[in-house]
Motif scaffolding. Structure first.
Motif, PDB file in Angstrom:
ATOM      1  N   ARG A   1     -19.234  75.409 124.734  1.00  0.00           N
ATOM      2  CA  ARG A   1     -19.635  75.112 126.111  1.00  0.00           C
ATOM      3  C   ARG A   1     -19.626  73.608 126.318  1.00  0.00           C
ATOM      4  O   ARG A   1     -20.366  72.885 125.657  1.00  0.00           O
TER       5      ARG A   1
ATOM      6  N   LEU B   1     -12.717  78.985 124.983  1.00  0.00           N
ATOM      7  CA  LEU B   1     -12.618  80.062 124.006  1.00  0.00           C
ATOM      8  C   LEU B   1     -11.292  79.996 123.272  1.00  0.00           C
ATOM      9  O   LEU B   1     -10.227  79.891 123.885  1.00  0.00           O
TER      10      LEU B   1
ATOM     11  N   PHE C   1     -11.700  86.757 119.618  1.00  0.00           N
ATOM     12  CA  PHE C   1     -12.186  85.494 120.139  1.00  0.00           C
ATOM     13  C   PHE C   1     -13.212  84.848 119.213  1.00  0.00           C
ATOM     14  O   PHE C   1     -13.967  85.525 118.520  1.00  0.00           O
ATOM     15  N   GLY C   2     -13.245  83.513 119.279  1.00  0.00           N
ATOM     16  CA  GLY C   2     -14.333  82.784 118.678  1.00  0.00           C
ATOM     17  C   GLY C   2     -15.561  82.862 119.568  1.00  0.00           C
ATOM     18  O   GLY C   2     -15.535  83.452 120.648  1.00  0.00           O
ATOM     19  N   ALA C   3     -16.636  82.229 119.118  1.00  0.00           N
ATOM     20  CA  ALA C   3     -17.911  82.299 119.842  1.00  0.00           C
ATOM     21  C   ALA C   3     -17.936  81.384 121.060  1.00  0.00           C
ATOM     22  O   ALA C   3     -18.836  81.490 121.890  1.00  0.00           O
TER      23      ALA C   3
ATOM     24  N   GLN D   1     -13.126  79.279 130.669  1.00  0.00           N
ATOM     25  CA  GLN D   1     -13.847  80.160 131.574  1.00  0.00           C
ATOM     26  C   GLN D   1     -14.839  79.337 132.375  1.00  0.00           C
ATOM     27  O   GLN D   1     -15.775  78.763 131.811  1.00  0.00           O
TER      28      GLN D   1
ATOM     29  N   TYR E   1      -8.420  79.404 125.915  1.00  0.00           N
ATOM     30  CA  TYR E   1      -8.756  79.823 127.270  1.00  0.00           C
ATOM     31  C   TYR E   1      -9.943  78.997 127.757  1.00  0.00           C
ATOM     32  O   TYR E   1     -10.771  78.540 126.967  1.00  0.00           O
TER      33      TYR E   1
ATOM     34  N   GLU F   1       0.212  76.264 129.645  1.00  0.00           N
ATOM     35  CA  GLU F   1       0.289  77.197 130.766  1.00  0.00           C
ATOM     36  C   GLU F   1      -0.077  76.571 132.102  1.00  0.00           C
ATOM     37  O   GLU F   1       0.426  76.976 133.134  1.00  0.00           O
TER      38      GLU F   1
ATOM     39  N   PHE G   1     -16.521  76.838 129.682  1.00  0.00           N
ATOM     40  CA  PHE G   1     -16.694  77.511 128.406  1.00  0.00           C
ATOM     41  C   PHE G   1     -15.298  77.713 127.829  1.00  0.00           C
ATOM     42  O   PHE G   1     -14.462  78.388 128.420  1.00  0.00           O
TER      43      PHE G   1
ATOM     44  N   ARG H   1     -16.755  83.292 136.015  1.00  0.00           N
ATOM     45  CA  ARG H   1     -15.357  83.565 136.370  1.00  0.00           C
ATOM     46  C   ARG H   1     -14.601  84.175 135.199  1.00  0.00           C
ATOM     47  O   ARG H   1     -15.125  84.356 134.104  1.00  0.00           O
ATOM     48  N   GLY H   2     -13.341  84.483 135.471  1.00  0.00           N
ATOM     49  CA  GLY H   2     -12.481  85.027 134.436  1.00  0.00           C
ATOM     50  C   GLY H   2     -11.921  83.950 133.538  1.00  0.00           C
ATOM     51  O   GLY H   2     -12.322  82.789 133.587  1.00  0.00           O
ATOM     52  N   LEU H   3     -10.983  84.369 132.696  1.00  0.00           N
ATOM     53  CA  LEU H   3     -10.409  83.456 131.713  1.00  0.00           C
ATOM     54  C   LEU H   3      -9.078  82.892 132.203  1.00  0.00           C
ATOM     55  O   LEU H   3      -8.219  83.617 132.689  1.00  0.00           O
ATOM     56  N   GLN H   4      -8.929  81.596 132.029  1.00  0.00           N
ATOM     57  CA  GLN H   4      -7.686  80.915 132.385  1.00  0.00           C
ATOM     58  C   GLN H   4      -6.987  80.497 131.100  1.00  0.00           C
ATOM     59  O   GLN H   4      -7.567  79.756 130.294  1.00  0.00           O
ATOM     60  N   LEU H   5      -5.779  80.965 130.893  1.00  0.00           N
ATOM     61  CA  LEU H   5      -5.025  80.597 129.703  1.00  0.00           C
ATOM     62  C   LEU H   5      -4.580  79.148 129.812  1.00  0.00           C
ATOM     63  O   LEU H   5      -3.941  78.752 130.790  1.00  0.00           O
TER      64      LEU H   5
END
Lengths: 110, 116
Positions: B112, B90, B107-109, B38, B36, B59, B88, B42-46
């Motif tokens: 960035r 993920l 999720f991983g950490a 980010q 993903y 995707e 970011f 904002r939100g997460l984009q697959l």
């Protein structure tokens, strides 16, 4: 496009108050999940509610689901400063895909 | 125990340079893995989804690619970075909850990436 949309985008409350955030989604779901993200970190799963459930509790968290309105809410009771984070709803659809909303940023001040 | 690792944690790269972000999972076999992105606030984009070695689902058309050379390794790459690739990143794997049998993401950490 995002499947889930959270409301409000940001929320500022004081310790001890309750925090409520909402999530709307567009398509049929098997379940809806809420995640938490501390600043600069990965997301952590908080709670899951199945499509045939209406309410679920976990500690200070309460989740409701209204499939007729395609919406869910997350309530955090007796907020603490450590609850400061962004909260995301996610829906699980076909092929194992997870779609996330834009999140609600919660700030809890002492 | 099951863990997920991502590296590097932070990366600053010039426009046009290549990219490689790595994600590995321990304590499980044949995991479903995800990348993903980010954007700030904002939100997460697959971006990519993989059900097994060599099996990648893209995707969103991107300047990015993904590979899964081993069962528990998922790599995100780019040949030439763009400014818009900043964000970011993920990695996540799909985990089944023992209590309900439902699937959630771990999720991983995060990594960035700043492209200058």
């Amino acid at each position: 496009s995002q499947q889930g949309e959270e409301d409000p985008q940001a929320l500022s409350i004081q310790e001890g108050e309750n925090a409520t955030m909402n999530c709307s989604y567009k398509t049929s779901i098997n379940n809806l999940q809420w995640y938490r993200q501390n600043s600069g970190r990965g997301l952590v799963h908080l709670i899951l509610i199945r499509s045939n459930e209406r309410e679920k509790h976990s500690g200070r968290l309460r989740v409701t689901l209204d499939t007729s309105k395609k919406s869910s809410s997350l309530l955090i009771t007796a907020s603490r400063a450590a609850d400061t984070a962004s909260y995301f709803c996610a829906t699980s659809g076909g092929w194992g895909k997870f779609q996330f909303g834009a999140g609600t940023q919660v700030v809890v001040t002492p | 125990s099951q863990t997920i690792h991502q590296w590097p944690a932070t990366l600053v790269q010039p426009v046009g340079s290549p990219l490689s972000l790595e994600c590995t999972v321990e304590g499980t076999s044949n995991p479903n893995l995800y990348w993903y992105r980010q954007a700030a606030g904002r939100g997460l984009q697959l971006l990519f989804y993989s059900v097994g070695i060599g099996q990648i689902s893209s995707e969103v058309p991107q300047n990015l690619s993904a590979s899964r050379p081993q069962d528990r390794q998922f790599i995100l790459s780019s040949k030439k970075l763009l400014l818009s690739d900043s964000g970011f990143y993920l990695c996540a794997w799909r985990k089944q909850l023992l209590s309900s049998g439902a699937n959630v993401l771990t999720f991983g950490a995060g990594s960035r990436l700043t492209v200058l």
